[in-house]
Design a protein around this motif. Structure first.
Motif, PDB file in Angstrom:
ATOM      1  N   HIS A  19      -2.009  -0.117   0.373  1.00  0.00           N
ATOM      2  CA  HIS A  19      -3.109  -0.934   0.878  1.00  0.00           C
ATOM      3  C   HIS A  19      -2.637  -2.349   1.208  1.00  0.00           C
ATOM      4  CE1 HIS A  19      -7.137  -2.510   1.380  1.00  0.00           C
ATOM      5  NE2 HIS A  19      -6.885  -3.433   0.472  1.00  0.00           N
ATOM      6  N   HIS A  20      -1.782  -2.913   0.367  1.00  0.00           N
ATOM      7  CA  HIS A  20      -1.264  -4.254   0.643  1.00  0.00           C
ATOM      8  C   HIS A  20      -0.376  -4.249   1.883  1.00  0.00           C
ATOM      9  CE1 HIS A  20      -3.047  -6.045  -2.843  1.00  0.00           C
ATOM     10  NE2 HIS A  20      -2.364  -5.298  -3.699  1.00  0.00           N
ATOM     11  N   ILE A  21       0.335  -3.155   2.135  1.00  0.00           N
ATOM     12  CA  ILE A  21       1.123  -3.045   3.367  1.00  0.00           C
ATOM     13  C   ILE A  21       0.196  -3.058   4.582  1.00  0.00           C
ATOM     14  CG2 ILE A  21       2.651  -1.527   4.686  1.00  0.00           C
ATOM     15  CD1 ILE A  21       3.844  -0.588   2.064  1.00  0.00           C
ATOM     16  N   LEU A  22      -0.938  -2.367   4.482  1.00  0.00           N
ATOM     17  CA  LEU A  22      -1.905  -2.378   5.573  1.00  0.00           C
ATOM     18  C   LEU A  22      -2.442  -3.786   5.819  1.00  0.00           C
ATOM     19  CD1 LEU A  22      -3.982   0.839   4.734  1.00  0.00           C
ATOM     20  CD2 LEU A  22      -2.171   0.607   6.426  1.00  0.00           C
ATOM     21  N   VAL A  23      -2.689  -4.520   4.742  1.00  0.00           N
ATOM     22  CA  VAL A  23      -3.166  -5.899   4.888  1.00  0.00           C
ATOM     23  C   VAL A  23      -2.102  -6.761   5.556  1.00  0.00           C
ATOM     24  CG1 VAL A  23      -3.924  -7.943   3.623  1.00  0.00           C
ATOM     25  CG2 VAL A  23      -4.731  -5.691   2.922  1.00  0.00           C
ATOM     26  N   ALA A  24      -0.834  -6.551   5.202  1.00  0.00           N
ATOM     27  CA  ALA A  24       0.241  -7.349   5.800  1.00  0.00           C
ATOM     28  C   ALA A  24       0.377  -7.085   7.292  1.00  0.00           C
ATOM     29  CB  ALA A  24       1.566  -7.041   5.089  1.00  0.00           C
ATOM     30  N   PHE A  25       0.145  -5.847   7.719  1.00  0.00           N
ATOM     31  CA  PHE A  25       0.217  -5.519   9.134  1.00  0.00           C
ATOM     32  C   PHE A  25      -1.091  -5.818   9.862  1.00  0.00           C
ATOM     33  CE2 PHE A  25       3.909  -2.960   7.914  1.00  0.00           C
ATOM     34  CZ  PHE A  25       4.765  -3.227   8.969  1.00  0.00           C
ATOM     35  N   SER A  26      -2.001  -6.493   9.197  1.00  0.00           N
ATOM     36  CA  SER A  26      -3.292  -6.884   9.772  1.00  0.00           C
ATOM     37  C   SER A  26      -4.118  -5.662  10.175  1.00  0.00           C
ATOM     38  CB  SER A  26      -3.087  -7.798  10.992  1.00  0.00           C
ATOM     39  OG  SER A  26      -4.291  -8.412  11.355  1.00  0.00           O
ATOM     40  N   LEU A  27      -4.071  -4.642   9.348  1.00  0.00           N
ATOM     41  CA  LEU A  27      -4.857  -3.441   9.574  1.00  0.00           C
ATOM     42  C   LEU A  27      -6.079  -3.374   8.662  1.00  0.00           C
ATOM     43  CD1 LEU A  27      -1.899  -0.873   9.782  1.00  0.00           C
ATOM     44  CD2 LEU A  27      -3.023  -2.068  11.669  1.00  0.00           C
ATOM     45  N   ARG A  28      -6.137  -4.224   7.647  1.00  0.00           N
ATOM     46  CA  ARG A  28      -7.256  -4.272   6.726  1.00  0.00           C
ATOM     47  C   ARG A  28      -7.639  -5.718   6.460  1.00  0.00           C
ATOM     48  NH1 ARG A  28      -7.134  -0.113   8.244  1.00  0.00           N
ATOM     49  NH2 ARG A  28      -7.093   1.918   7.230  1.00  0.00           N
ATOM     50  N   VAL A  29      -8.916  -5.913   6.094  1.00  0.00           N
ATOM     51  CA  VAL A  29      -9.428  -7.252   5.816  1.00  0.00           C
ATOM     52  C   VAL A  29      -9.165  -7.638   4.371  1.00  0.00           C
ATOM     53  CG1 VAL A  29     -11.475  -8.695   5.783  1.00  0.00           C
ATOM     54  CG2 VAL A  29     -11.199  -6.981   7.575  1.00  0.00           C
ATOM     55  N   SER A  30      -9.603  -6.780   3.438  1.00  0.00           N
ATOM     56  CA  SER A  30      -9.399  -6.970   2.001  1.00  0.00           C
ATOM     57  C   SER A  30      -9.929  -8.304   1.497  1.00  0.00           C
ATOM     58  CB  SER A  30      -7.908  -6.848   1.652  1.00  0.00           C
ATOM     59  OG  SER A  30      -7.722  -6.805   0.258  1.00  0.00           O
TER      60      SER A  30
END
Length: 374
Positions: A19-30
């Motif tokens: 999930h943190h990888i998704l946030v780093a790639f700007s795929l999630r807001v979190s």
């Protein structure tokens, strides 16, 4: 509740890292702060601007053959697709701050099967990227420059579709639980012993269980609507990019095998890209097909709840539940352009063969038009 096992703890940690990888790639807001949202958005904007500027400059300075044109097309496709997702995520981040809404996708699960599925898809991705980086000095400048520019966007698109697969898997787990509850109820009502189960008053007592199942089914349908709303636009562009990647890498594989069979790493690299695209598309279509099939199976089980000796209120509720399953199907679509299922997968592979033949014909035509051909 029982304490989680070691496998569940490891699975949850792995999914949180993903999930943190998704946030780093700007795929999630979190639920990031506005400052971090702006910094992340401006960083990716600067990267995309640099890539597009360099692509335009190189396209004007260098004389491109068909191989060069294909790489420029894939550059535009992948970077624009990632940029689209970055913009959507940026806007959703501000909407979440304004409306205080929960994020659709939150990896709080500890299901080992989901973690194993994500790991099984990430391993070949990083293996291919390792081949790219370890053999980069031996590539021509155009090929090395292409892989360098495409690495962030290509990884981002693959992470996005893996997260989509995990969300569909999580929804299917809830669908299977509802199906199992319905199967238990149908088995109880089908039993002829004891005789009290055949009386209308007993059937009326089961109305609350049917209402609970009906409510659960409606919540599941809303969940699939949220998945469609969250992933619909990105799925549409990712499938288009994957189609282009499959065709181009199949073409480059054919060229390498025909002209340079001794280039083992180039052949293995193209095979790796083709395998990853095929694996991710197959997994996405298969799990979406499972969602549709499970919904159909629930609809078939409802017919076993119909009892002639039941009251009108009982049978009307069962009929209403049956109509609900007919109109509310668990279908995953790409912005209603097409549904993700096994039929899409077969159609996509058939189209890949058609366009691959067209590219091969253009290759022979380009070589025959050269003065030193033959």
């Amino acid at each position: 509740m029982f304490p989680p096992t070691r496998v569940q703890v490891i699975s949850r940690v792995f999914l949180k890292i993903f999930h943190h990888i998704l946030v780093a790639f700007s795929l999630r807001v979190s639920r990031l702060s506005r400052l971090i949202l702006w910094l992340r958005f401006l960083s990716w904007t600067a990267w995309f601007t640099l890539v597009w500027t360099q692509s335009v400059i190189y396209a004007q300075l260098l004389e491109c053959n068909m191989d060069c044109i294909l790489r420029h097309v894939l550059t535009i496709f992948q970077t624009f697709s990632h940029a689209f997702i970055v913009v959507i995520t940026f806007l959703e981040g501000f909407r979440a701050h304004r409306e205080q809404t929960d994020e659709v996708v939150v990896f709080e699960d500890s299901d080992p099967w989901m973690a194993l599925t994500a790991l099984a898809m990430l391993v070949p991705i990083f293996a291919v990227e390792y081949l790219v980086c370890s053999n980069a000095p031996g590539y021509p400048h155009r090929v090395r420059f292409y892989h360098l520019r495409m690495l962030p966007s290509f990884l981002a698109l693959q992470m996005q579709i893996i997260s989509f697969i995990l969300e569909v898997m999580k929804a299917n787990i809830r669908v299977r639980q509802t199906k199992q509850q319905l199967k238990v109820l149908a088995r109880e009502l089908s039993s002829r012993w004891p005789q009290c189960k055949q009386r209308p008053d007993f059937l009326d007592q089961q109305i609350h269980r049917i209402r609970d199942l009906k409510r659960s089914y409606n919540e599941l349908h809303n969940l699939f609507d949220r998945i469609n709303g969250c992933f619909g636009g990105s799925l549409l562009i990712i499938i288009m990019v994957y189609f282009a990647l499959f065709v181009c890498n199949s073409y480059w594989l054919f060229v390498d095998v025909r002209t340079s069979p001794d280039k083992f790493y180039a052949i293995l690299l193209n095979l790796g890209f083709i395998f990853n695209v095929a694996l991710q598309m197959s997994a996405a279509c298969w799990h979406c097909q499972q969602s549709y099939n499970l919904g159909r199976q629930i609809g078939c089980l409802i017919s076993k709840l119909v009892k002639p000796q039941g009251s009108k209120r009982y049978n009307d509720l069962v009929s209403e539940f049956s109509l609900q399953t007919l109109h509310q199907r668990f279908v995953v679509t790409a912005k209603d352009f097409f549904s993700l299922n096994l039929h899409l997968l077969s159609s996509m592979f058939a189209a890949v063969v058609t366009y691959l033949v067209i590219l091969i014909q253009f290759m022979f035509a380009e070589r025959s038009s050269r003065p030193n051909a033959g």
